[in-house]
Design a protein around this motif. Structure first.
Motif, PDB file in Angstrom:
ATOM      1  N   ILE A  15       0.837  -1.198   0.000  1.00 51.20           N
ATOM      2  CA  ILE A  15       0.000   0.000   0.000  1.00 51.20           C
ATOM      3  C   ILE A  15       0.875   1.252   0.000  1.00 51.20           C
ATOM      4  O   ILE A  15       0.611   2.202  -0.742  1.00 51.20           O
ATOM      5  N   ASP A  16       1.938   1.253   0.809  1.00 54.39           N
ATOM      6  CA  ASP A  16       2.863   2.399   0.825  1.00 54.39           C
ATOM      7  C   ASP A  16       3.490   2.615  -0.550  1.00 54.39           C
ATOM      8  O   ASP A  16       3.603   3.744  -1.022  1.00 54.39           O
ATOM      9  N   LEU A  18       2.317   1.691  -3.507  1.00 53.39           N
ATOM     10  CA  LEU A  18       1.306   2.161  -4.450  1.00 53.39           C
ATOM     11  C   LEU A  18       0.988   3.643  -4.223  1.00 53.39           C
ATOM     12  O   LEU A  18       0.875   4.414  -5.178  1.00 53.39           O
ATOM     13  N   ARG A  19       0.857   4.023  -2.965  1.00 53.37           N
ATOM     14  CA  ARG A  19       0.580   5.437  -2.656  1.00 53.37           C
ATOM     15  C   ARG A  19       1.718   6.336  -3.118  1.00 53.37           C
ATOM     16  O   ARG A  19       1.486   7.429  -3.618  1.00 53.37           O
ATOM     17  N   VAL A  42      -8.061  -3.439   4.383  1.00 56.85           N
ATOM     18  CA  VAL A  42      -7.013  -2.452   4.079  1.00 56.85           C
ATOM     19  C   VAL A  42      -6.948  -2.220   2.572  1.00 56.85           C
ATOM     20  O   VAL A  42      -6.900  -1.077   2.107  1.00 56.85           O
ATOM     21  N   LEU A  43      -6.965  -3.295   1.808  1.00 56.98           N
ATOM     22  CA  LEU A  43      -6.944  -3.178   0.351  1.00 56.98           C
ATOM     23  C   LEU A  43      -8.183  -2.440  -0.142  1.00 56.98           C
ATOM     24  O   LEU A  43      -8.096  -1.562  -0.999  1.00 56.98           O
ATOM     25  N   TYR A  46      -7.906   1.244   0.381  1.00 59.52           N
ATOM     26  CA  TYR A  46      -6.972   1.835  -0.587  1.00 59.52           C
ATOM     27  C   TYR A  46      -7.651   1.994  -1.951  1.00 59.52           C
ATOM     28  O   TYR A  46      -7.569   3.048  -2.582  1.00 59.52           O
ATOM     29  N   ILE A  47      -8.333   0.956  -2.402  1.00 60.16           N
ATOM     30  CA  ILE A  47      -9.011   1.012  -3.703  1.00 60.16           C
ATOM     31  C   ILE A  47     -10.051   2.125  -3.702  1.00 60.16           C
ATOM     32  O   ILE A  47     -10.115   2.934  -4.627  1.00 60.16           O
ATOM     33  N   GLY A  49     -10.282   4.786  -1.855  1.00 64.28           N
ATOM     34  CA  GLY A  49      -9.717   6.121  -1.724  1.00 64.28           C
ATOM     35  C   GLY A  49      -8.834   6.561  -2.869  1.00 64.28           C
ATOM     36  O   GLY A  49      -8.632   7.757  -3.078  1.00 64.28           O
ATOM     37  N   ASN A  50      -8.285   5.605  -3.634  1.00 62.46           N
ATOM     38  CA  ASN A  50      -7.287   5.957  -4.637  1.00 62.46           C
ATOM     39  C   ASN A  50      -7.573   5.467  -6.058  1.00 62.46           C
ATOM     40  O   ASN A  50      -7.054   6.039  -7.006  1.00 62.46           O
ATOM     41  N   TYR A  76     -16.339  -1.557  -0.579  1.00 65.22           N
ATOM     42  CA  TYR A  76     -15.342  -0.757  -1.297  1.00 65.22           C
ATOM     43  C   TYR A  76     -15.420  -1.024  -2.798  1.00 65.22           C
ATOM     44  O   TYR A  76     -15.315  -0.104  -3.609  1.00 65.22           O
TER      45      TYR A  76
END
Length: 145
Positions: A15-16, A18-19, A42-43, A46-47, A49-50, A76
Motif C-alpha cells: 500500500i505504501d 502504491l501510494r 485495508v486493500l 486503498y481502492i 480512496g485511490n 469498497y
C-alpha cells in the motif's frame, strides 16, 4: 503506470509503494499475496480512496480472503465504478461470502471469476440472476488470461 502485479510482499509495504507512485492503476493483480480477512479491508480502503475511478481489473486469486474478508471488501468494490473484471478464485469462499455478492451491486462488472471456491449450482444460479450482465466463470478453463 497502468498495470501492477506482485506475488509476495507485506501488505502495508504494498500500500505504501502504491501510494508513493501516485499511479492511476487500471489493473491490480496481487494473486497469492496472503491478504486474509484483515488485509482485505485495508486493500478495500486503498481502492476506494485511490483507484475507484481508474481500476478496471482486480485479481486477488489465492489470497486467502475467506468469507469475512470478502464481505469487508465488497462495500469498497461497490464504490469502484470502473471495475469490469474481478477474479476472486481460490479464496476459500463459501455460501456466506458469495451470498453477500448476490446481494451487492457491482456496477459495470462484466466478468467475475469464482473458480476454486465452495459454490453449488443453486448459488451459481443466484449469482447469475443477481448480475445478469456479468459473465460468471466457475471453471478454470473458461477464464481469460
Amino acid at each position: 503506470m497502468n498495470d501492477f502485479g506482485l506475488r509476495y510482499i507485506n501488505l502495508p509495504h504494498l500500500i505504501d509503494a502504491l501510494r508513493s507512485t501516485g499511479a492511476s492503476l487500471k489493473t491490480l493483480n496481487i494473486g497469492s499475496l496472503q491478504l486474509g480477512p484483515p488485509g482485505s479491508a485495508v486493500l478495500g480502503a486503498y481502492i476506494s480512496g485511490n483507484l475507484r475511478s481508474t481500476l478496471s481489473k482486480l485479481a486477488i486469486e489465492g489470497c486467502d480472503v475467506r468469507d469475512k474478508g470478502f464481505i469487508s471488501l465488497l462495500p469498497y468494490l461497490a464504490q469502484c465504478y470502473s471495475l469490469r473484471i474481478l477474479d476472486i478464485s481460490a479464496n476459500g469462499l463459501t455460501e456466506v461470502g458469495l451470498q453477500a455478492l448476490v446481494n451487492s451491486p457491482l456496477p459495470g462488472l462484466t466478468q467475475l471469476v469464482v473458480t476454486d471456491n465452495i459454490i453449488d449450482e443453486g448459488l451459481l444460479s443466484d449469482l447469475k440472476a443477481a448480475h445478469p450482465n456479468t459473465e460468471i466463470i466457475d471453471e478454470p478453463e473458461e477464464a481469460e488470461e
